[in-house]
Scaffold this motif. Structure first.
Motif, PDB file in Angstrom:
ATOM      1  N   PHE A   8       0.719  -1.307  -0.064  1.00 21.76           N
ATOM      2  CA  PHE A   8       0.033  -0.099  -0.055  1.00 21.76           C
ATOM      3  C   PHE A   8       0.621   1.268  -0.015  1.00 21.76           C
ATOM      4  O   PHE A   8       0.376   2.457  -0.216  1.00 21.76           O
ATOM      5  N   THR A   9       2.081   1.184   0.506  1.00 17.21           N
ATOM      6  CA  THR A   9       2.970   2.395   0.208  1.00 17.21           C
ATOM      7  C   THR A   9       3.389   2.996  -0.957  1.00 17.21           C
ATOM      8  O   THR A   9       3.772   3.949  -1.324  1.00 17.21           O
ATOM      9  N   ARG A  10       3.475   1.824  -1.841  1.00 24.88           N
ATOM     10  CA  ARG A  10       4.186   1.845  -3.362  1.00 24.88           C
ATOM     11  C   ARG A  10       3.034   2.079  -4.123  1.00 24.88           C
ATOM     12  O   ARG A  10       2.121   0.932  -4.187  1.00 24.88           O
ATOM     13  N   LYS A  11       2.605   3.094  -4.769  1.00 25.78           N
ATOM     14  CA  LYS A  11       1.462   3.202  -5.540  1.00 25.78           C
ATOM     15  C   LYS A  11       1.404   2.273  -6.716  1.00 25.78           C
ATOM     16  O   LYS A  11       0.729   1.893  -7.227  1.00 25.78           O
ATOM     17  N   SER A  12       2.541   2.036  -7.247  1.00 22.05           N
ATOM     18  CA  SER A  12       2.697   1.242  -8.672  1.00 22.05           C
ATOM     19  C   SER A  12       2.457  -0.108  -8.357  1.00 22.05           C
ATOM     20  O   SER A  12       1.706  -0.856  -9.157  1.00 22.05           O
ATOM     21  N   ASN A  13       2.929  -0.836  -7.052  1.00 21.97           N
ATOM     22  CA  ASN A  13       2.522  -1.746  -6.816  1.00 21.97           C
ATOM     23  C   ASN A  13       1.045  -2.104  -6.497  1.00 21.97           C
ATOM     24  O   ASN A  13       0.102  -3.172  -6.875  1.00 21.97           O
ATOM     25  N   LEU A  14       0.330  -0.814  -5.926  1.00 18.90           N
ATOM     26  CA  LEU A  14      -0.963  -1.134  -5.555  1.00 18.90           C
ATOM     27  C   LEU A  14      -1.841  -1.087  -6.860  1.00 18.90           C
ATOM     28  O   LEU A  14      -2.975  -1.673  -7.212  1.00 18.90           O
ATOM     29  N   PHE A  15      -1.463  -0.061  -7.876  1.00 17.40           N
ATOM     30  CA  PHE A  15      -2.080  -0.087  -8.964  1.00 17.40           C
ATOM     31  C   PHE A  15      -2.131  -1.230  -9.859  1.00 17.40           C
ATOM     32  O   PHE A  15      -3.103  -1.505 -10.570  1.00 17.40           O
ATOM     33  N   ALA A  21      -7.010  -7.062 -10.491  1.00 15.78           N
ATOM     34  CA  ALA A  21      -8.292  -7.639  -9.716  1.00 15.78           C
ATOM     35  C   ALA A  21      -9.359  -7.294 -10.821  1.00 15.78           C
ATOM     36  O   ALA A  21     -10.373  -8.078 -10.905  1.00 15.78           O
ATOM     37  N   VAL A  22      -9.461  -5.917 -11.253  1.00 16.59           N
ATOM     38  CA  VAL A  22     -10.563  -5.491 -12.131  1.00 16.59           C
ATOM     39  C   VAL A  22     -10.724  -6.411 -13.223  1.00 16.59           C
ATOM     40  O   VAL A  22     -11.738  -6.829 -13.548  1.00 16.59           O
ATOM     41  N   ILE A  23      -9.605  -6.548 -14.071  1.00  9.91           N
ATOM     42  CA  ILE A  23      -9.652  -7.433 -15.151  1.00  9.91           C
ATOM     43  C   ILE A  23      -9.784  -8.719 -14.911  1.00  9.91           C
ATOM     44  O   ILE A  23     -10.732  -9.457 -15.611  1.00  9.91           O
ATOM     45  N   GLY A  24      -9.530  -9.307 -13.780  1.00  9.57           N
ATOM     46  CA  GLY A  24      -9.689 -10.624 -13.338  1.00  9.57           C
ATOM     47  C   GLY A  24     -11.321 -10.881 -13.167  1.00  9.57           C
ATOM     48  O   GLY A  24     -11.725 -11.942 -13.561  1.00  9.57           O
ATOM     49  N   THR A  52     -10.917   0.846 -12.885  1.00 15.33           N
ATOM     50  CA  THR A  52      -9.693   0.648 -12.428  1.00 15.33           C
ATOM     51  C   THR A  52      -9.147   1.891 -11.868  1.00 15.33           C
ATOM     52  O   THR A  52      -8.511   1.947 -10.736  1.00 15.33           O
ATOM     53  N   LEU A  53      -9.093   3.161 -12.546  1.00 14.96           N
ATOM     54  CA  LEU A  53      -8.652   4.201 -11.854  1.00 14.96           C
ATOM     55  C   LEU A  53      -9.592   4.687 -10.729  1.00 14.96           C
ATOM     56  O   LEU A  53      -8.832   5.358  -9.780  1.00 14.96           O
ATOM     57  N   SER A  54     -10.818   4.590 -11.016  1.00 19.03           N
ATOM     58  CA  SER A  54     -11.649   4.979  -9.685  1.00 19.03           C
ATOM     59  C   SER A  54     -11.482   4.228  -8.638  1.00 19.03           C
ATOM     60  O   SER A  54     -11.699   4.690  -7.412  1.00 19.03           O
ATOM     61  N   VAL A  55     -11.263   2.802  -8.723  1.00 20.47           N
ATOM     62  CA  VAL A  55     -11.095   2.051  -7.617  1.00 20.47           C
ATOM     63  C   VAL A  55      -9.683   2.441  -7.006  1.00 20.47           C
ATOM     64  O   VAL A  55      -9.492   2.263  -5.836  1.00 20.47           O
ATOM     65  N   PHE A  56      -8.638   2.349  -7.708  1.00 22.25           N
ATOM     66  CA  PHE A  56      -7.344   2.944  -7.264  1.00 22.25           C
ATOM     67  C   PHE A  56      -7.415   4.217  -6.393  1.00 22.25           C
ATOM     68  O   PHE A  56      -6.777   4.253  -5.366  1.00 22.25           O
ATOM     69  N   LEU A  57      -8.153   5.267  -7.071  1.00 23.77           N
ATOM     70  CA  LEU A  57      -8.181   6.583  -6.158  1.00 23.77           C
ATOM     71  C   LEU A  57      -8.889   6.415  -5.075  1.00 23.77           C
ATOM     72  O   LEU A  57      -8.713   7.091  -4.108  1.00 23.77           O
ATOM     73  N   SER A  58      -9.982   5.532  -5.025  1.00 21.44           N
ATOM     74  CA  SER A  58     -10.599   5.243  -3.842  1.00 21.44           C
ATOM     75  C   SER A  58      -9.850   4.482  -2.621  1.00 21.44           C
ATOM     76  O   SER A  58     -10.066   5.155  -1.368  1.00 21.44           O
ATOM     77  N   ILE A  59      -8.920   3.663  -3.208  1.00 19.06           N
ATOM     78  CA  ILE A  59      -8.207   3.174  -2.082  1.00 19.06           C
ATOM     79  C   ILE A  59      -7.314   3.998  -1.587  1.00 19.06           C
ATOM     80  O   ILE A  59      -6.894   4.166  -0.347  1.00 19.06           O
ATOM     81  N   LEU A  60      -6.445   5.098  -2.257  1.00 16.78           N
ATOM     82  CA  LEU A  60      -5.673   6.039  -2.128  1.00 16.78           C
ATOM     83  C   LEU A  60      -6.507   6.859  -0.953  1.00 16.78           C
ATOM     84  O   LEU A  60      -5.959   7.277  -0.098  1.00 16.78           O
ATOM     85  N   ALA A  61      -7.694   7.350  -1.224  1.00 12.47           N
ATOM     86  CA  ALA A  61      -8.452   8.089  -0.489  1.00 12.47           C
ATOM     87  C   ALA A  61      -8.657   7.457   0.863  1.00 12.47           C
ATOM     88  O   ALA A  61      -8.754   8.326   1.883  1.00 12.47           O
ATOM     89  N   ILE A  62      -9.189   6.186   0.677  1.00 18.09           N
ATOM     90  CA  ILE A  62      -9.184   5.461   2.025  1.00 18.09           C
ATOM     91  C   ILE A  62      -7.992   5.652   2.824  1.00 18.09           C
ATOM     92  O   ILE A  62      -8.215   5.838   4.205  1.00 18.09           O
ATOM     93  N   ILE A  63      -6.716   5.245   2.369  1.00 19.06           N
ATOM     94  CA  ILE A  63      -5.780   5.482   3.092  1.00 19.06           C
ATOM     95  C   ILE A  63      -5.354   6.920   3.784  1.00 19.06           C
ATOM     96  O   ILE A  63      -5.192   7.138   4.760  1.00 19.06           O
ATOM     97  N   ALA A  64      -5.590   8.019   2.815  1.00 22.84           N
ATOM     98  CA  ALA A  64      -5.491   9.209   3.208  1.00 22.84           C
ATOM     99  C   ALA A  64      -6.592   9.505   4.326  1.00 22.84           C
ATOM    100  O   ALA A  64      -6.229  10.205   5.393  1.00 22.84           O
TER     101      ALA A  64
END
Length: 130
Positions: A8-15, A21-24, A52-64
């Motif tokens: 979760f600290t490395r955004k490239s890994n999280l993305f 997950a979304v494609i799967g 994909t982008l909205s889920v990624f941004l949502s996870i980042l917003a949850i962490i923030a």
């Protein structure tokens, strides 16, 4: 060895994880049946990219929000979660346009309403003084 906090600290890994997950999740019901449909698959791909982008941004917003606990971050988090819902609704409308029909409005209109709510919540978050 990677632990969950390192992911979760490395955004490239999280993305990468969110993308996989979304494609799967969407491969069998959405992607595979429409893979040979030309421009329709491009339309569906645009919505999958939006999810994909909205889920990624949502996870980042949850962490923030977890770190800051401000109303500004709460409104931003809610706006990204509503945008996930809007993209899912528009993907369903693009994939199966006649299967899901509401009585008084189309799924396209529901998607537009959700996008408007997203913009409103994001505006509240941006212009709020916390």
């Amino acid at each position: 060895m990677m632990n969950a906090t390192h992911i979760f600290t490395r955004k490239s890994n999280l993305f990468t994880i969110v993308l996989a997950a979304v494609i799967g999740l969407l491969a069998t019901p959405v992607i595979i049946p429409h893979v040979l449909h030309g421009y329709h698959m491009i339309h569906i791909g645009i919505h999958i990219a939006g999810i994909t982008l909205s889920v990624f941004l949502s996870i980042l917003a949850i962490i923030a929000y977890k770190n800051l606990r401000t109303n500004k971050m709460l409104f931003t988090l809610i706006s990204f979660l509503v945008f996930v819902a809007a993209e899912i609704v528009t993907l369903v409308d693009a994939t199966w346009p006649t299967m899901y029909d509401l009585e008084y409005m189309t799924l396209s209109e529901v998607g537009h309403i959700l996008i408007l709510i997203t913009l409103g919540m994001l505006s509240l978050g941006v212009f709020r003084n916390d």
